[in-house]
Design a protein around this motif. Structure first.
Motif, PDB file in Angstrom:
ATOM      1  N   ARG A  24      -2.760  -0.573  13.535  1.00  0.00           N
ATOM      2  CA  ARG A  24      -1.745  -1.405  12.883  1.00  0.00           C
ATOM      3  C   ARG A  24      -1.148  -0.690  11.683  1.00  0.00           C
ATOM      4  O   ARG A  24      -1.737   0.236  11.114  1.00  0.00           O
ATOM      5  N   ALA A  26       0.523  -2.049   8.028  1.00  0.00           N
ATOM      6  CA  ALA A  26       0.482  -3.325   7.296  1.00  0.00           C
ATOM      7  C   ALA A  26       1.168  -3.208   5.940  1.00  0.00           C
ATOM      8  O   ALA A  26       0.526  -3.269   4.896  1.00  0.00           O
ATOM      9  N   SER A  28       3.227  -3.961   2.510  1.00  0.00           N
ATOM     10  CA  SER A  28       3.523  -5.068   1.584  1.00  0.00           C
ATOM     11  C   SER A  28       5.019  -5.003   1.304  1.00  0.00           C
ATOM     12  O   SER A  28       5.533  -3.934   0.972  1.00  0.00           O
ATOM     13  N   GLU A  60       2.386  -7.875   4.886  1.00  0.00           N
ATOM     14  CA  GLU A  60       1.386  -8.404   3.953  1.00  0.00           C
ATOM     15  C   GLU A  60       2.087  -9.075   2.774  1.00  0.00           C
ATOM     16  O   GLU A  60       2.094  -8.575   1.645  1.00  0.00           O
ATOM     17  N   TYR A 194      -5.794  -9.442  -1.439  1.00  0.00           N
ATOM     18  CA  TYR A 194      -5.591  -8.487  -0.347  1.00  0.00           C
ATOM     19  C   TYR A 194      -6.905  -8.199   0.394  1.00  0.00           C
ATOM     20  O   TYR A 194      -6.936  -8.177   1.631  1.00  0.00           O
ATOM     21  N   VAL A 198      -6.916  -8.899   4.469  1.00  0.00           N
ATOM     22  CA  VAL A 198      -6.903  -7.752   5.378  1.00  0.00           C
ATOM     23  C   VAL A 198      -8.090  -7.797   6.348  1.00  0.00           C
ATOM     24  O   VAL A 198      -7.970  -7.482   7.535  1.00  0.00           O
ATOM     25  N   ARG A 212      -4.558   4.273   7.431  1.00  0.00           N
ATOM     26  CA  ARG A 212      -3.709   3.949   6.263  1.00  0.00           C
ATOM     27  C   ARG A 212      -3.901   5.039   5.227  1.00  0.00           C
ATOM     28  O   ARG A 212      -4.684   5.976   5.419  1.00  0.00           O
ATOM     29  N   LEU A 216      -6.233   3.652  -0.397  1.00  0.00           N
ATOM     30  CA  LEU A 216      -7.026   2.452  -0.104  1.00  0.00           C
ATOM     31  C   LEU A 216      -8.456   2.782   0.329  1.00  0.00           C
ATOM     32  O   LEU A 216      -9.215   1.888   0.698  1.00  0.00           O
TER      33      LEU A 216
HETATM   34  N1  GLU Z   1      -0.419  -3.777   2.415  1.00  0.00           N
HETATM   35  C1  GLU Z   1      -1.071  -2.599   1.908  1.00  0.00           C
HETATM   36  C2  GLU Z   1      -0.065  -1.674   1.279  1.00  0.00           C
HETATM   37  O1  GLU Z   1       1.108  -1.727   1.626  1.00  0.00           O
HETATM   38  C3  GLU Z   1      -1.783  -1.793   2.984  1.00  0.00           C
HETATM   39  C4  GLU Z   1      -2.883  -2.539   3.581  1.00  0.00           C
HETATM   40  C5  GLU Z   1      -3.708  -1.802   4.607  1.00  0.00           C
HETATM   41  O2  GLU Z   1      -3.190  -0.937   5.333  1.00  0.00           O
HETATM   42  O3  GLU Z   1      -4.886  -2.149   4.692  1.00  0.00           O
HETATM   43  O4  GLU Z   1      -0.447  -0.882   0.435  1.00  0.00           O
END
Ligand code: GLU
Length: 313
Positions: A24, A26, A28, A60, A194, A198, A212, A216
Motif C-alpha cells: 500500500r 498511504a 497524508s 490518511e 497515526y 495505521v 514506506r 517512519l
Molecule cells: N501517512 C504517512 C505519511 O504520509 C505514511 C504512513 C505509512 O506509510 O505508514 O507520512
C-alpha cells in the motif's frame, strides 16, 4: 532477512500457503505529492507489481488541522497521471472512526490504556529526548489529575524488546519503555493517532508488506506493540531511503520540495528509479507510461535499493 521477491513460480491466486502479496501507499493529504512521497509510491508499487500483488492507496486524513484542502484529490490525480494505478477503492481514514473506536475499546478492556492530561509544556519540561522524540515520563500512569482538561489516551509500553527484520534497514530492536515511553493512541482533541490508525487499517486491508520511507522506521516498534496487543497480524516491513535536500532535511512541503504535479512524467519516474538504485535499460519504453512500467516491473531488483535511511537528491 531476504525474501524471495520474484514470486514468478506462483501465478496469482495459486499462492498456496503464502497469502497474496498486498502492499500500500498511504499518503497524508497535507499537500501535493512531492519527490519524497513519490519515492514511497514508486517503491511500494514496484514491490507489489513485481510479485503480481495488489497495490492499495489509503488517504490518511485523520488529522484535519494539518490537511490542505484539495490535497487528497490532487495526490490521486497525480498518481493516475504517472500511471500508478491502484487496486480497489481508495480507503479514507476519515471514514474509519468506528474501527479505531473498537480498537480503543479492546485496548481499554485489556487495561493497556490510561488517560493523560499533561500539556505539551508539562511534557517538554519533564521528559528526556529519546531516539524518536520526547520520552513520556509516565506522569499520568497511576491516574490523571481529575478533570484538569481533556485527556489523551496513552498505551502502556514495557521493557520487552521489540525486534523486526527490515528488508532494507536490517535488524531493528527497540525497548519501547526505555526508548520511547507510553505513547498516544487518541489525542486530547479526540483525533486518533497515526500509530493506531495505521495498525488497524493495515490489518483490515490485509497488507502483507509495509513499504514506506525510513523516516517512519522508528514508528514500527510502536505499531508492532499495538498489533500484538490487538491480536492483529504483523506485516513485513521495508523502509526505503528518504530523499533529503542539500541541507540534509527531508523533502516535504515545509522544506520547499517542489510539487511534481506538472513535471513531465517519464523523466520524473526515471529519476525515482535511479534514486532507488535501479538500473534502467536504455529502451525503457520512451514515451509510453504503460510500457515504462512494464519494463520497470520486469527489471525491479529490491536488493539494489540502497540500505540507508537518507539520500540526497
Ligand atoms: N501517512 C504517512 C505519511 O504520509 C505514511 C504512513 C505509512 O506509510 O505508514 O507520512
Amino acid at each position: 532477512m531476504r525474501q524471495n521477491v520474484t514470486g514468478k513460480d506462483e501465478p496469482p491466486g495459486t499462492a498456496g500457503a503464502r497469502p497474496r502479496y498486498r502492499g500500500r501507499f498511504a499518503p497524508s493529504p497535507t499537500g501535493p505529492l512531492h519527490f519524497g512521497s513519490l519515492i514511497a509510491a514508486v517503491g511500494s508499487f514496484l514491490q507489489a507489481r513485481a510479485q503480481q500483488g495488489d497495490w492499495l492507496v489509503r488517504i490518511e486524513d485523520i488529522d484535519p488541522p494539518r490537511e490542505a484542502p484539495g490535497a487528497a484529490d490532487d495526490i490521486l490525480r497525480t498518481l493516475e497521471r504517472l500511471g500508478l494505478h491502484w487496486d480497489g477503492a481508495v480507503l479514507y481514514q476519515s471514514a474509519r472512526a468506528e474501527a479505531y473506536d473498537s480498537a480503543i475499546d479492546k485496548l481499554q478492556a485489556l487495561g493497556a490504556l490510561y488517560p493523560c492530561s499533561c500539556s505539551r509544556q508539562e511534557i517538554a519540561d519533564s521528559s528526556v529526548r529519546g531516539i524518536d522524540g520526547l520520552i513520556y515520563p509516565g506522569t499520568c500512569r497511576g491516574g490523571a489529575a481529575p478533570a484538569r482538561r481533556a485527556s489523551a489516551l496513552r498505551v502502556r509500553t514495557d521493557a520487552t524488546p521489540v525486534r523486526f527484520e527490515d528488508r532494507w534497514q536490517g535488524t531493528v530492536e527497540c525497548n519501547l519503555a526505555r526508548d520511547m515511553g507510553d505513547f498516544v493512541v487518541r489525542r486530547a482533541d479526540g483525533y486518533f493517532a497515526y500509530q493506531l490508525a495505521v495498525v488497524v487499517d493495515d490489518a483490515a486491508q490485509q497488507v502483507t508488506e509495509v513499504v514506506r520511507g525510513a523516516d517512519l522506521l522508528l514508528s514500527t516498534p510502536r505499531q508492532i506493540h499495538l498489533a500484538r496487543l490487538l491480536g492483529l497480524p504483523i506485516p513485513r516491513h521495508a523502509h526505503l531511503p528518504v530523499a533529503v535536500n542539500a541541507g540534509g532535511e527531508k523533502l516535504s512541503k515545509q522544506t520547499g520540495a517542489r510539487a511534481i504535479a506538472d513535471a513531465p512524467a517519464l523523466p520524473l519516474l526515471r529519476a525515482a528509479l535511479r534514486f532507488l538504485g535501479q538500473e534502467i535499460p536504455a529502451d525503457d519504453g520512451a514515451d509510453d507510461i504503460g510500457e515504462f512500467w512494464r519494463v520497470a516491473v520486469a527489471h525491479w531488483r529490491p536488493e539494489r535499493v540502497p540500505g540507508v535511511r537518507t539520500l540526497p537528491v
